[in-house]
Each structure stands twice: as structure tokens, then as C-alpha cells.
Design a protein around this motif. Structure first.
Motif, PDB file in Angstrom:
ATOM      1  N   THR A  22      -1.786  13.266 -19.551  1.00 35.88           N
ATOM      2  CA  THR A  22      -1.393  13.418 -18.145  1.00 35.88           C
ATOM      3  C   THR A  22      -0.675  12.162 -17.671  1.00 35.88           C
ATOM      4  N   LEU A  23       0.530  12.342 -17.141  1.00 36.82           N
ATOM      5  CA  LEU A  23       1.314  11.231 -16.608  1.00 36.82           C
ATOM      6  C   LEU A  23       1.546  11.458 -15.121  1.00 36.82           C
ATOM      7  N   ASP A  24       1.024  10.565 -14.290  1.00 34.74           N
ATOM      8  CA  ASP A  24       1.271  10.629 -12.842  1.00 34.74           C
ATOM      9  C   ASP A  24       2.408   9.671 -12.526  1.00 34.74           C
ATOM     10  N   TYR A  25       3.520  10.229 -12.064  1.00 35.90           N
ATOM     11  CA  TYR A  25       4.750   9.471 -11.831  1.00 35.90           C
ATOM     12  C   TYR A  25       4.958   9.341 -10.327  1.00 35.90           C
ATOM     13  N   PHE A  26       4.834   8.112  -9.804  1.00 31.15           N
ATOM     14  CA  PHE A  26       4.995   7.842  -8.374  1.00 31.15           C
ATOM     15  C   PHE A  26       6.357   7.187  -8.140  1.00 31.15           C
ATOM     16  N   PHE A  27       7.139   7.746  -7.236  1.00 29.96           N
ATOM     17  CA  PHE A  27       8.504   7.273  -7.010  1.00 29.96           C
ATOM     18  C   PHE A  27       8.855   7.398  -5.531  1.00 29.96           C
ATOM     19  N   GLN A  28      10.016   6.814  -5.159  1.00 30.41           N
ATOM     20  CA  GLN A  28      10.535   6.918  -3.797  1.00 30.41           C
ATOM     21  C   GLN A  28      11.991   7.336  -3.847  1.00 30.41           C
ATOM     22  N   GLN A  29      12.406   8.123  -2.866  1.00 34.97           N
ATOM     23  CA  GLN A  29      13.804   8.527  -2.783  1.00 34.97           C
ATOM     24  C   GLN A  29      14.673   7.303  -2.501  1.00 34.97           C
ATOM     25  N   GLY A  30      15.779   7.182  -3.258  1.00 35.75           N
ATOM     26  CA  GLY A  30      16.696   6.070  -3.051  1.00 35.75           C
ATOM     27  C   GLY A  30      16.290   4.789  -3.732  1.00 35.75           C
ATOM     28  N   CYS A  31      15.228   4.810  -4.527  1.00 32.83           N
ATOM     29  CA  CYS A  31      14.731   3.618  -5.209  1.00 32.83           C
ATOM     30  C   CYS A  31      15.553   3.374  -6.475  1.00 32.83           C
ATOM     31  N   GLU A  32      16.088   2.156  -6.629  1.00 30.76           N
ATOM     32  CA  GLU A  32      16.933   1.837  -7.785  1.00 30.76           C
ATOM     33  C   GLU A  32      16.154   1.910  -9.085  1.00 30.76           C
ATOM     34  N   GLU A  33      14.945   1.348  -9.102  1.00 33.36           N
ATOM     35  CA  GLU A  33      14.132   1.390 -10.322  1.00 33.36           C
ATOM     36  C   GLU A  33      13.736   2.815 -10.666  1.00 33.36           C
ATOM     37  N   CYS A  34      13.482   3.635  -9.633  1.00 30.52           N
ATOM     38  CA  CYS A  34      13.145   5.043  -9.875  1.00 30.52           C
ATOM     39  C   CYS A  34      14.314   5.757 -10.555  1.00 30.52           C
ATOM     40  N   ALA A  35      15.529   5.460 -10.099  1.00 27.77           N
ATOM     41  CA  ALA A  35      16.713   6.078 -10.698  1.00 27.77           C
ATOM     42  C   ALA A  35      16.850   5.688 -12.165  1.00 27.77           C
ATOM     43  N   ARG A  36      16.501   4.449 -12.500  1.00 26.86           N
ATOM     44  CA  ARG A  36      16.573   4.002 -13.895  1.00 26.86           C
ATOM     45  C   ARG A  36      15.509   4.674 -14.749  1.00 26.86           C
ATOM     46  N   VAL A  37      14.328   4.884 -14.175  1.00 23.76           N
ATOM     47  CA  VAL A  37      13.282   5.616 -14.905  1.00 23.76           C
ATOM     48  C   VAL A  37      13.740   7.046 -15.178  1.00 23.76           C
ATOM     49  N   ASN A  38      14.331   7.685 -14.139  1.00 27.47           N
ATOM     50  CA  ASN A  38      14.811   9.066 -14.308  1.00 27.47           C
ATOM     51  C   ASN A  38      15.908   9.160 -15.365  1.00 27.47           C
ATOM     52  N   ALA A  39      16.796   8.163 -15.378  1.00 26.04           N
ATOM     53  CA  ALA A  39      17.956   8.228 -16.266  1.00 26.04           C
ATOM     54  C   ALA A  39      17.640   7.801 -17.697  1.00 26.04           C
ATOM     55  N   LEU A  40      16.683   6.872 -17.876  1.00 22.91           N
ATOM     56  CA  LEU A  40      16.459   6.298 -19.203  1.00 22.91           C
ATOM     57  C   LEU A  40      15.111   6.647 -19.807  1.00 22.91           C
ATOM     58  N   VAL A  41      14.049   6.577 -19.024  1.00 21.17           N
ATOM     59  CA  VAL A  41      12.704   6.741 -19.586  1.00 21.17           C
ATOM     60  C   VAL A  41      12.337   8.206 -19.769  1.00 21.17           C
ATOM     61  N   VAL A 211      23.101   4.392  -3.082  1.00 24.95           N
ATOM     62  CA  VAL A 211      24.223   3.468  -2.914  1.00 24.95           C
ATOM     63  C   VAL A 211      24.293   2.976  -1.473  1.00 24.95           C
ATOM     64  N   MET A 212      24.122   3.882  -0.501  1.00 29.12           N
ATOM     65  CA  MET A 212      24.187   3.497   0.912  1.00 29.12           C
ATOM     66  C   MET A 212      23.031   2.584   1.272  1.00 29.12           C
ATOM     67  N   ARG A 213      21.844   2.904   0.777  1.00 28.95           N
ATOM     68  CA  ARG A 213      20.684   2.063   1.078  1.00 28.95           C
ATOM     69  C   ARG A 213      20.869   0.663   0.517  1.00 28.95           C
ATOM     70  N   LEU A 214      21.306   0.585  -0.727  1.00 26.62           N
ATOM     71  CA  LEU A 214      21.518  -0.718  -1.342  1.00 26.62           C
ATOM     72  C   LEU A 214      22.623  -1.488  -0.617  1.00 26.62           C
ATOM     73  N   GLY A 215      23.654  -0.749  -0.173  1.00 31.90           N
ATOM     74  CA  GLY A 215      24.731  -1.404   0.567  1.00 31.90           C
ATOM     75  C   GLY A 215      24.236  -1.999   1.872  1.00 31.90           C
ATOM     76  N   ILE A 216      23.415  -1.234   2.611  1.00 34.73           N
ATOM     77  CA  ILE A 216      22.869  -1.716   3.890  1.00 34.73           C
ATOM     78  C   ILE A 216      21.989  -2.937   3.658  1.00 34.73           C
ATOM     79  N   GLU A 217      21.111  -2.873   2.659  1.00 32.05           N
ATOM     80  CA  GLU A 217      20.205  -3.982   2.399  1.00 32.05           C
ATOM     81  C   GLU A 217      20.967  -5.222   1.932  1.00 32.05           C
ATOM     82  N   THR A 218      21.996  -5.026   1.108  1.00 35.38           N
ATOM     83  CA  THR A 218      22.790  -6.167   0.638  1.00 35.38           C
ATOM     84  C   THR A 218      23.493  -6.863   1.797  1.00 35.38           C
TER      85      THR A 218
END
Length: 371
Positions: A22-41, A211-218
Motif C-alpha cells: 500500500t502506497l499513500d501518495y500525498f500531493f498538492q496541486q501546482g507543486c513542482e516536486e509533485c509534478a516531478r514525482v508524477n513524471a519520473l517516479v 508555471v503561473m504559481r512559480l512565476g508569482i512566487e519568483t
């Protein structure tokens, strides 16, 4: 031949005995690390362990999922707050993309070798009080500090001293002064909360777009660093010259004149309290050009950390209560008989300290946004 058959039977028995992890995967919408987990892991997981695991996705923008994560963290003695994490069989916590990428294959191999029934998914309903204690431990001091320093912002302080000088010239004293001050502060509080409420929901609309979230924060981080530099420079320049003209971070002359005109007009209202409320609303909106330097980054942090459920609104109210506190104290001091020259001298003496404190706050907010 018999040995080969025995090996095949043993392998088949092992495959049948292998249990689902059983793998419980906790993530947030717009999270950069979450996107990397989705794309690579996750693709690696599907390729290397097909049919050997159950992936349960939990969006942390939903309060029930956040509560479940807090329950896991409390039970596993995890102190870190990662934007993304994965919990293997309810017993192994992997927080952040790097830890998930490095540790998940080994954790899967180890979990597959455990006997069936050894997992402890901890699906019991989480304790809401535990959530609130945990959230307060991480946020309350930062919210109190940011709101209070925003209230002591020289833009707000000098504007209020001007308003009180107009009240003094109009011979508004005693209980009338206290009533006008209370209505003015109430108007500032309600307007600032309304501005924060609207901005918060606008920020949440952008949070789902990485992209928009990261742009605003940057952009905000860059502005915060610039504001920190300008605040420290203002403190140094004012200490050397003692002139308000040496201060860069202040209300533009045009807006300051507009605020003064609004205050004079408000005191001419037939109903004084209605005029005071109108002045409070309009002045707060105009001052937001200056106070927004602290307010907007604080709202971005609230939207990122407390977006789930309605918890953020309590922190928004707390921030605004601290923002309004210096204004209330100033009116109380005037009611008790403190004269305008005392306020002006205090304001001038504390420009350096106030600018230095604001500079430190800007650096703190930038650091928190980088985490």
C-alpha cells in the motif's frame, strides 16, 4: 529436472505469497516536486512493480487528506512538512521528491518480502485537535509578527497621526474621539480583511497552474529581497540625515495628498461616525499600495500552507487583528491625553528601528517562500 521443477514451484509459491504493498501518495496541486514525482517516479513504479502495489492518492487541498497525513506524521514521529510525500504500508515515510526517488524502490522491495498482514495503514479517523495544535506551532508566531509589523508600517502610522491631528483641530476629544477611533479602526479592519479575502481566492485560482504559481512566487521573492534592501538603506539614510525625504519606501506624494483630502472631506460629513467609517475604508484601500508589500507575500504563504478547508480564514483574521492593534493603541493613548508632539517625536525616533524590522521581515518572508 526435479531440482528445476522444485525451483519453479518455489518461485510460483513466492509469487502467490507476495502481497500488495500500500502506497499513500500525498500531493498538492501546482507543486513542482509533485509534478516531478508524477513524471519520473510513478512511471518507474508502474514499470518495475506492475500489479504489486495499490497507489492511494491524497490531494492535500482537501482537509480530510491533510488530517490523514498529520495522523501518519504524528504516529511515525515525522517533524518535517514536505510539499509531497509517500508512505509505504503505513510505516515508512518518504518526504520530498529526492527521498521518494531514492528510497521508494528499496522500500518496495523490503515491503514485498514482509509477510501478509504486517502492514499498518493507520486508517483510523485523525484527531482534529492534533491538526490545530500542529498548524499553530508552525504559523502563529509568523502571523503575529507580520501583522504587527504591518500595523507599525510608517505609511500607516504617519497617516493616522495626520488624521488624529485633524480630529484635534476639530476639537473632537473624550468619548467622541474614542468613538471615532473605534469606527475608523473597524472600517480599516473590515476593508483589510475584504482585500485579503479577495486576493487569497485569486491566488488560489493560480495555485493549480504550476508555471503561473512559480512565476508569482519568483516575482514576489525578488520584490521582497528588493524591499529588504531598500528598507535597510532607508534606515541607514534616515539615521544619517534625519530627513523623511531620504526614505524610498513610503507612500507616493500623490496618494498621500489624496488620503489627506479624503480625511478632510470625511470630517465634514453630517454624521461624524459615518464619515469616520468612510475615511477608514478609503484610506485603507489607498494605503494598500504601501501595506501590500507585507500583506501580499503573507497571503501567498497562507494560500500555500493553509489552502485546505477554511483554516486560512482564521489566520487571516488573526493577521488583521494584529495589524489593527497599533491603531487602537494610538487612539487610546490620544484619549488618555497624549499630545500630537509626543506621537510625532516617537514616530521620528523609531523610523530606523521600524525600517530595520521591516527589512528583517521581508527577508523572513522571502526565506519562507523559498522553503
Amino acid at each position: 529436472m526435479k531440482k528445476l521443477l522444485a525451483c519453479l514451484l518455489l518461485a510460483a509459491a513466492s509469487a502467490l505469497a507476495a502481497r500488495t504493498v500500500t502506497l499513500d501518495y500525498f500531493f498538492q496541486q501546482g507543486c513542482e516536486e509533485c509534478a516531478r514525482v508524477n513524471a519520473l517516479v510513478l512511471p518507474m513504479l508502474a514499470e518495475r512493480f506492475p500489479g504489486e502495489y495499490e497507489l492511494r492518492r491524497h490531494d492535500l487541498n482537501e482537509e480530510a487528506n491533510y488530517l490523514k497525513l498529520v495522523e501518519y506524521q504524528e504516529r511515525l514521529n515525522v517533524a518535517s512538512d514536505d510539499a509531497v510525500c509517500m508512505i509505504v504500508d503505513g510505516s515508512r515515510y518518504l518526504g520530498g521528491f529526492a527521498a521518494i526517488d531514492r528510497g521508494l524502490p528499496e522500500a518496495m522491495e523490503r515491503a514485498r518480502r514482509l509477510p501478509a498482514g504486517s502492514a499498518s495503514p493507520a486508517d483510523a479517523p485523525p484527531d482534529r485537535e492534533r491538526l490545530h495544535r500542529r498548524a499553530e506551532a508552525f504559523t502563529i508566531s509568523a502571523i503575529l509578527t507580520a501583522g504587527l509589523l504591518d500595523g507599525f508600517n510608517p505609511c500607516v502610522f504617519t497617516t493616522l497621526i495626520f488624521f488624529m491631528s485633524l480630529l484635534s483641530l476639530s476639537r473632537i476629544r473624550g468619548r467622541r474621539l474614542l468613538a471615532v477611533g473605534g469606527v475608523y479602526c473597524l472600517a480599516c479592519f473590515c476593508t483589510y480583511v475584504a482585500l485579503g479575502f479577495g486576493l487569497f481566492h485569486i491566488l488560489k485560482l493560480f495555485s493549480g497552474y504550476q508555471v503561473m504559481r512559480l512565476g508569482i512566487e519568483t516575482v514576489l521573492i525578488a520584490l521582497l529581497l528588493l524591499f529588504a534592501f531598500l528598507s535597510f538603506r532607508d534606515a541607514w539614510r534616515f539615521r544619517r540625515s534625519g530627513r523623511s525625504g531620504a526614505v524610498a519606501l513610503q507612500l507616493p506624494e500623490r496618494i498621500r495628498n489624496r488620503i489627506h483630502a479624503v480625511m478632510r472631506s470625511g470630517l465634514k460629513f453630517h454624521y461624524l461616525l459615518a464619515g469616520a467609517f468612510t475615511v477608514g475604508v478609503l484610506v485603507t484601500v489607498l494605503e494598500s499600495v504601501c501595506t501590500g508589500q507585507v500583506y501580499l507575500p503573507a497571503l501567498v504563504l497562507m494560500s500555500r500552507e493553509f489552502g485546505a478547508g477554511s483554516r486560512w480564514f482564521g489566520y487571516l483574521l488573526l493577521y488583521n487583528l494584529m495589524f489593527i492593534l497599533p491603531l487602537l493603541l494610538l487612539f487610546l493613548a490620544a484619549w488618555r491625553g497624549t499630545s500630537m508632539p509626543v506621537f510625532l517625536n516617537w514616530s521620528k525616533k523609531n523610523v530606523v528601528a521600524g525600517k530595520t524590522a521591516l527589512g528583517c521581515l521581508f527577508l523572513l518572508l522571502a526565506a519562507l517562500m523559498l522553503l
